[in-house]
Design a protein around this motif. Structure first.
Motif, short mmCIF file in Angstrom:
data_model
loop_
_atom_site.label_atom_id
_atom_site.label_comp_id
_atom_site.label_asym_id
_atom_site.label_seq_id
_atom_site.Cartn_x
_atom_site.Cartn_y
_atom_site.Cartn_z
N GLU A 32 -4.34 -13.31 -7.51
CA GLU A 32 -5.61 -13.75 -6.94
C GLU A 32 -5.90 -13.03 -5.62
OE1 GLU A 32 -8.08 -17.88 -5.91
OE2 GLU A 32 -6.09 -17.99 -6.84
N TRP A 33 -4.86 -12.78 -4.83
CA TRP A 33 -5.04 -12.06 -3.56
C TRP A 33 -5.64 -10.68 -3.81
CZ3 TRP A 33 -3.37 -7.50 -1.39
CH2 TRP A 33 -3.45 -7.39 0.01
N ARG A 34 -5.13 -9.98 -4.80
CA ARG A 34 -5.65 -8.64 -5.08
C ARG A 34 -7.08 -8.72 -5.63
NH1 ARG A 34 -1.71 -4.32 -4.97
NH2 ARG A 34 -3.31 -3.04 -5.97
N LEU A 35 -7.35 -9.69 -6.50
CA LEU A 35 -8.70 -9.83 -7.03
C LEU A 35 -9.71 -10.09 -5.92
CD1 LEU A 35 -8.03 -12.01 -10.20
CD2 LEU A 35 -8.69 -9.59 -10.16
N ARG A 36 -9.33 -10.84 -4.92
CA ARG A 36 -10.26 -11.23 -3.86
C ARG A 36 -10.33 -10.21 -2.73
NH1 ARG A 36 -12.09 -16.53 -3.97
NH2 ARG A 36 -11.05 -17.96 -5.41
N ASN A 37 -9.31 -9.38 -2.60
CA ASN A 37 -9.25 -8.50 -1.42
C ASN A 37 -9.36 -7.01 -1.73
OD1 ASN A 37 -8.60 -10.23 1.09
ND2 ASN A 37 -7.12 -11.00 -0.40
N PHE B 85 -10.04 -2.15 0.76
CA PHE B 85 -10.36 -3.57 0.75
C PHE B 85 -11.85 -3.82 0.61
CE2 PHE B 85 -6.25 -3.45 2.94
CZ PHE B 85 -5.55 -4.32 2.12
N ARG B 86 -12.16 -4.92 -0.08
CA ARG B 86 -13.54 -5.30 -0.34
C ARG B 86 -14.22 -5.68 0.97
NH1 ARG B 86 -14.27 -7.43 -5.83
NH2 ARG B 86 -16.00 -8.61 -4.94
N PRO B 87 -15.44 -5.21 1.22
CA PRO B 87 -16.14 -5.60 2.45
C PRO B 87 -16.66 -7.04 2.39
CG PRO B 87 -17.54 -4.19 1.10
CD PRO B 87 -16.20 -4.20 0.44
N ASP B 88 -16.72 -7.62 1.19
CA ASP B 88 -17.27 -8.97 1.04
C ASP B 88 -16.18 -10.03 0.91
OD1 ASP B 88 -16.35 -8.07 -1.39
OD2 ASP B 88 -17.95 -9.03 -2.56
N ARG B 89 -14.94 -9.67 1.22
CA ARG B 89 -13.86 -10.65 1.06
C ARG B 89 -13.99 -11.79 2.07
NH1 ARG B 89 -11.37 -6.35 3.83
NH2 ARG B 89 -10.09 -6.96 5.61
N THR B 90 -13.62 -12.98 1.63
CA THR B 90 -13.68 -14.17 2.48
C THR B 90 -12.38 -14.95 2.33
OG1 THR B 90 -14.71 -15.46 0.71
CG2 THR B 90 -16.19 -14.37 2.29
N SER B 91 -12.21 -15.94 3.18
CA SER B 91 -11.02 -16.79 3.08
C SER B 91 -11.10 -17.62 1.80
CB SER B 91 -10.93 -17.70 4.30
OG SER B 91 -9.77 -18.50 4.24
N TRP B 92 -9.95 -17.95 1.26
CA TRP B 92 -9.92 -18.77 0.04
C TRP B 92 -8.71 -19.69 0.09
CZ3 TRP B 92 -5.56 -17.54 -3.03
CH2 TRP B 92 -4.93 -16.32 -2.73
N PRO B 93 -8.83 -20.86 -0.55
CA PRO B 93 -7.73 -21.84 -0.48
C PRO B 93 -6.64 -21.54 -1.48
CG PRO B 93 -9.56 -22.76 -1.72
CD PRO B 93 -10.01 -21.40 -1.24
N ASP B 94 -5.39 -21.65 -1.04
CA ASP B 94 -4.25 -21.51 -1.94
C ASP B 94 -3.98 -22.89 -2.56
OD1 ASP B 94 -1.92 -21.07 -3.27
OD2 ASP B 94 -0.68 -20.80 -1.48
N LEU B 95 -4.51 -23.10 -3.75
CA LEU B 95 -4.43 -24.41 -4.40
C LEU B 95 -3.19 -24.56 -5.29
CD1 LEU B 95 -8.18 -24.76 -5.47
CD2 LEU B 95 -7.07 -25.70 -3.42
N ARG B 96 -2.46 -23.47 -5.48
CA ARG B 96 -1.39 -23.51 -6.48
C ARG B 96 0.01 -23.66 -5.91
NH1 ARG B 96 -4.82 -18.94 -9.57
NH2 ARG B 96 -5.44 -20.11 -11.43
N ALA C 46 -4.19 -15.65 2.80
CA ALA C 46 -5.34 -15.28 1.98
C ALA C 46 -5.85 -13.89 2.33
CB ALA C 46 -6.47 -16.30 2.18
N ASP C 47 -5.43 -13.34 3.48
CA ASP C 47 -5.97 -12.09 3.99
C ASP C 47 -4.87 -11.05 4.15
OD1 ASP C 47 -4.75 -13.66 5.90
OD2 ASP C 47 -6.02 -12.99 7.55
N PRO C 48 -5.23 -9.77 4.24
CA PRO C 48 -4.24 -8.73 4.52
C PRO C 48 -3.69 -8.89 5.94
CG PRO C 48 -6.28 -7.80 3.65
CD PRO C 48 -6.58 -9.21 4.00
N ARG C 49 -2.44 -8.47 6.14
CA ARG C 49 -1.78 -8.64 7.43
C ARG C 49 -1.33 -7.30 7.98
NH1 ARG C 49 -2.45 -12.08 10.66
NH2 ARG C 49 -0.35 -12.71 11.24
N HIS C 50 -1.15 -7.26 9.30
CA HIS C 50 -0.53 -6.09 9.94
C HIS C 50 0.99 -6.27 9.91
CE1 HIS C 50 -0.17 -8.89 13.25
NE2 HIS C 50 -1.48 -9.00 13.34
N LEU C 51 1.71 -5.23 10.31
CA LEU C 51 3.16 -5.24 10.15
C LEU C 51 3.83 -6.32 10.98
CD1 LEU C 51 3.84 -1.39 10.10
CD2 LEU C 51 4.20 -2.99 8.22
#
Length: 570
Positions: free
Chosen positions: A459-464, A480-491, A356-361
């Motif tokens: 959805e990842w891009r919309l949220r992050n 990246f959005r400062p207000d981004r939060t974790s979100w469930p991958d329901l799909r 749900a979040d951006p990652r490092h290499l």
């Protein structure tokens, strides 16, 4: 490392010989780290046996039983303890009194002495009267004083005598003969021996049956360092839960063992269950755990080769997939201990299709390696599927993971600062995935997999991602959005099966009816036109209904969508 073994691992698999090489390298690393730790603990004030003396006791046991002590050094808890102690000494971790945590070396020496049948006499730290013996179990004095205290552990002839302060003053004692191997879960069910019940809690094991005999894998609910990070108290499973784990594990191991051997050893997604060193149950999930994605917890650490923290899933198939996933992490962590694979500035700015979040290499590389193994696991399930429904599900997961992994591998090859070994590893993954992408799968499952992949990325891009039209869309160059939060991958799980009678917008999309989905997404967005889950669905459905250049732009940069959808073609 021999080139052939590196090539096997780089392809995402690895023969028994390659895995054995990694284990030997982990042993060497443990000894180097332990030497560093002992040097740093040399001046530590302590009321227990000093580390140098405990080390001498451990060495004496190793002289008598080298293989047993090697297994103790390679135990996952030993690696986690060493790493945790070094972090504490560097000021980046916390825990109980440092002298007590350093005293875990004394517990290692006691276990080694019991296994080697040598004599030892050590002052040890007790927690509420308990002394954990690594790879064996927990000894607990009756009526012991609470908190951290100092006890005395004497061994001889395989017997342990433990003394310590009592609750009401004076001292209390216990003499037991711990088994030098943990007991199977089914052996412990229904025991009524009062010493077993109150003073000695053996570690349980999960039994993997092989032609050569049963192989025990620890079901660890006692080791203070089992959580792969900071220490935590024992959390004993009841017999019912332990037996449920055994049944599930036995079935999962049989799935894995059937595909393990080949002319060049296990391929990607195949492991020998006997190489798993411990499974740490994450809480009690009841006898009938909920299905995914309600329970989907697993973790591993490079400090604890072969160990896995797992919430018991609802099926043996899900557990087998998790075992493959986490062992892939162990293999890559061991490779990273041997070779610098990339230069990582640890900036968390890359898309990972399973997060749900951006990652490092480094996290991106770990994900690509782990999910390449998962793709291989589902490829084998496709070949072994007992019926059409099983083949359809396996086709979906294989198609989804191979597509996602290839996307990440492309990011690593174009954006990561890879060393020569790192480039060889990622190129090996690319060759595996490119070969798999040419393999045919069910067209319906392939379509659902591509849709699920597009939905997650959208959805990842919309949220992050910050909706900045001037920003690049290239990996690693996003705002990246400062207000981004974790979100469930329901799909990801929901799209595995084609709905027979779709009702929701997601179900219509999974049923290959994007026009029907589009209308329902518009209804959902009427209340909140920027809700990310529904908006992602609308964007993907809209692109399917009206493909073309505009649709491709919208999928590439969904965060730039400004106009609120009000109809099927807007």
């Amino acid at each position: 490392m021999p080139e052939r073994q590196f090539a096997e691992l780089a392809a995402g698999g690895g023969s028994d010989e390659a895995v054995a090489f990694l284990e030997r390298s982990e042993r060497a690393r443990r000894l180097l780290l332990l030497r560093t730790l002992l040097d740093r603990l040399d001046a530590l004030p302590t009321s227990i046996t000093p580390p140098a003396e405990a080390w001498c006791a451990l060495k004496a046991a190793a002289a008598q039983a080298p293989e047993s002590v090697d297994q103790l050094l390679l135990a996952p808890g030993t690696g986690s303890w060493i790493a945790h102690m070094l972090r504490r000494l560097h000021g980046s971790a916390t825990g109980p009194a440092l002298w007590a945590e350093a005293g875990h070396l004394c517990a290692l020496a006691v276990t080694a002495s019991l296994r080697a049948n040598t004599d030892a006499d050590l002052l040890v730290p007790l927690t509420n009267g308990g002394l954990f013996l690594p790879d064996l179990g927990l000894a607990r004095l009756p009526d012991a004083a609470p908190g951290l205290t100092v006890g005395r552990a004497r061994t001889g002839g395989g017997e342990l005598t433990l003394n310590g302060p009592g609750r009401n003053g004076g001292s209390v004692a216990l003499t037991i003969r711990p088994a030098t191997t943990p007991l199977r879960a089914e052996q412990l069910a229904g025991r009524s021996d009062d010493v077993q019940e109150t003073s000695w809690f053996p570690l349980r094991t999960l039994t993997h049956h092989t032609p050569a005999g049963p192989v025990p894998i620890l079901l660890d609910d006692l080791d203070p360092y089992r959580d792969l990070d900071d220490p935590l108290p024992p959390a004993r499973l009841d017999d019912e839960e332990a037996l449920a784990w055994q049944g599930l594990f036995e079935e999962a191991a049989s799935l894995l063992a059937g595909r393990n051997q080949g002319p060049r050893g296990p391929g990607p997604g195949r492991i020998d269950p006997a190489t798993i060193r411990s499974v740490v149950p994450w809480g009690r999930t009841t006898i009938q755990p909920p299905a995914l994605p309600t329970v989907q917890v697993s973790a591993s650490s490079g400090d604890a080769f072969g160990a896995m923290v797992i919430a018991r899933p609802s099926s043996a198939l899900a557990l087998a997939e998790t075992l493959v996933h986490e062992f892939q992490h162990s293999k890559l962590a061991a490779l990273l201990h041997l070779f610098p694979l990339l230069d990582d500035d640890r900036a968390e700015c890359y898309y990972a299709p399973w997060r749900a979040d951006p990652r490092h290499l480094t996290g991106l590389l770990h994900g690509a390696y782990a999910f390449t193994g998962v793709a291989g696991f589902w490829r084998d399930r496709l070949a072994d599927a007992p019926d059409a429904a099983g083949a359809e599900t396996a086709s979906y997961h294989f198609a989804l993971r191979r597509t996602q992994c290839r996307l990440v591998v492309r990011t690593l090859l174009t954006s990561a600062r890879l060393t020569a070994q790192g480039h060889a590893l990622v190129s090996g993954l690319a060759r595996t995935l490119d070969q798999w992408l040419r393999e045919p799968v069910s067209p319906a499952a392939l379509a659902r997999a591509r849709t699920a992949a597009a939905l997650h990325r959208t959805e990842w891009r919309l949220r992050n991602v910050v909706p900045d039209s001037a920003a690049t869309y290239l990996p690693g160059n996003l705002g990246f959005r400062p207000d981004r939060t974790s979100w469930p991958d329901l799909r990801t799980q929901a799209f595995a099966v084609r709905p027979i009678a779709p009702r929701t917008a997601d179900e219509y999309l999974a049923a290959a009816d994007p026009a029907g989905a589009l209308a329902l997404y518009i209804d959902e967005l009427a209340a909140d036109a920027s809700e990310p889950h529904a908006l992602a669905g609308w964007i993907v459905a809209r692109a399917a209904v009206a493909p073309g250049r505009a649709a491709r732009r919208m999928l590439a940069r969904p965060e730039l969508v400004r106009q609120l959808p009000s109809g099927p073609h807007e």
